[in-house]
Design a protein around this motif. Structure first.
Motif, PDB file in Angstrom:
ATOM      1  N   GLU A  37      -7.694-139.017 -30.330  1.00 50.03           N
ATOM      2  CA  GLU A  37      -8.398-139.010 -29.045  1.00 50.03           C
ATOM      3  C   GLU A  37      -8.758-137.470 -28.735  1.00 50.03           C
ATOM      4  O   GLU A  37      -9.825-137.143 -28.190  1.00 50.03           O
ATOM      5  CB  GLU A  37      -7.348-139.548 -27.877  1.00 50.03           C
ATOM      6  N   PRO A 165      -5.752-142.949 -19.637  1.00 50.15           N
ATOM      7  CA  PRO A 165      -6.253-141.703 -20.366  1.00 50.15           C
ATOM      8  C   PRO A 165      -4.909-141.212 -21.195  1.00 50.15           C
ATOM      9  O   PRO A 165      -3.780-141.440 -20.709  1.00 50.15           O
ATOM     10  CB  PRO A 165      -6.509-140.859 -19.148  1.00 50.15           C
ATOM     11  N   TRP A 166      -5.496-140.444 -22.011  1.00 45.29           N
ATOM     12  CA  TRP A 166      -4.427-139.974 -23.026  1.00 45.29           C
ATOM     13  C   TRP A 166      -3.260-138.996 -22.276  1.00 45.29           C
ATOM     14  O   TRP A 166      -2.358-138.830 -22.730  1.00 45.29           O
ATOM     15  CB  TRP A 166      -4.906-139.273 -24.060  1.00 45.29           C
TER      16      TRP A 166
END
Length: 387
Positions: A37, A165-166
């Motif tokens: 990512e 979200p990462w």
């Protein structure tokens, strides 16, 4: 006058140590699970995963050298060393999240996180050696198993939070590490903890090469380290030859985490077998898994995943045996520092292996690269059997 028996060890000591070690070592692969990512978001090069891992390993080496030469693990209350290291590691992971768009900043924070891990992993073993002076092999089986599962936890957590979200992964791991540090403080200092050395003595470390009982597991550990972290770093790429998406995360967690079973089983087997023989067996099987890579990469799915699970169990399962053997034969007042120095040298070797194999994997097929990992297990088996 009759000698009074040692007080019984409270039942909760080992579970607390295991949970704290698991939580603290979750910092290890906190970034690796989200590298794809980050590469997509910030256009990072393909080899960034090896560079990030090596930065953390280099920090761990610097930290273990610093801790060993200053005798931190033997001069101070190991519980507080563990707690402060976990707290610092959590804060550094938050900083890594805050500056994740900068490769240079992220490499620096990961380096410092490695330094903090030097106050978690080997110091956790020191605490275990204090609590279980007669049964350290069994205790270390659980403790190193927690390290293995903690290292795998980033992949598992990312699979669970795949729709978030990462950034959520890094913050969750920071919180987990802090919780582990707080947990270790719930233990009192063991009454029979040995008084550590108060100053550095080069002659005390000489047992690593002059005493055969220490030298053999130290060299065996080096062979083990040539293979272990490189296999973990390459694992997602091996899996990507067969599966994609979240399945890679789940299988990375499963294969890495299976090493915890090898650690626990190996610790339990000490009641019946010699630790050196257990370690040599693990090394032999994991080395065979390296050599079988050209066949298994093209095998059917059942054989492919079974091969990886067996490799995952055996590649990590010998680690507590080396730690137990080294701790058992080192000078009692230097156990923490000898273990820390051994870790430092072993992780230095792992950096060479990681950088070499991640580079080779970009130019050669995995079927040609993976068998070369067998050099480490082969040398480890030879060291353990040398007279």
């Amino acid at each position: 006058m009759p000698v009074s028996a040692a007080p019984p060890i409270p039942w909760y000591v080992l579970p607390v140590l295991v949970l704290a070690q698991f939580a603290g070592t979750s910092l290890w692969f906190a970034v690796n699970a989200i590298v794809p990512e980050l590469q997509l978001a910030f256009s990072w090069p393909a080899g960034m995963v090896g560079t990030l891992t090596s930065a953390l390993q280099l920090g761990f080496i610097a930290g273990t050298l610093l801790f060993a030469l200053t005798l931190v693990a033997d001069r101070f209350d190991a519980r507080w060393v563990f707690f402060l290291s976990s707290l610092a590691g959590a804060l550094l992971t938050v900083l890594a999240w805050w500056t994740a768009d900068s490769q240079g900043a992220l490499l620096f924070w990961r380096f410092l996180t490695g330094v903090c891990l030097a106050g978690i992993y080997p110091v956790g073993m020191k605490i275990a050696a204090q609590w279980f002076p007669q049964g350290i092999g069994h205790a270390l089986g659980w403790l190193v198993g927690a390290l293995v599962l903690g290292s795998a936890s980033a992949h598992g957590l990312r699979a669970i939070t795949a729709r978030l979200p990462w950034e959520s992964l890094m913050l969750a791991i920071a919180a987990l590490a802090l919780a582990g540090g707080c947990l270790i403080l719930t233990l009192r200092r063991p009454q029979h903890a040995a008084i550590g050395a108060s100053r550095f003595s080069a002659s005390s470390f000489s047992v690593m090469w002059t005493d055969q009982k220490v030298r053999r597991p130290v060299l065996g550990y080096f062979g083990h380290m040539w293979e272990l972290y490189t296999f973990w770093v390459l694992l997602p790429f091996i899996l990507a030859t067969r599966i994609s998406g979240d399945a890679v995360l789940w299988w990375s967690f499963a294969v890495m985490g299976s090493g915890a079973l090898g650690c626990v089983w190996g610790g339990a087997a000490l009641r019946y077998f010699d630790g050196a023989k257990i370690a040599a067996t693990h090394l032999s099987i994991s080395g065979l898994c390296c050599l079988l890579a050209p066949l298994m990469l093209h095998a059917n799915d059942t054989l492919f995943f079974l091969w990886l699970l067996i490799w995952g169990v055996t590649v990590a399962g010998d680690s507590p045996q080396f730690s137990a053997l080294i701790a058992a034969h080192s000078p009692r007042q230097m156990v923490g520092s000898v273990l820390t120095m051994t870790n430092s040298l072993g992780f230095a070797l792992s950096i060479v292996s990681i950088l070499l194999f991640t580079n080779l994997s970009q130019h050669w097929p995995l079927a040609s690269v993976l068998p070369l990992l067998a050099v480490g297990p082969a040398l480890g088996v030879w060291a353990l059997r040398a007279r």
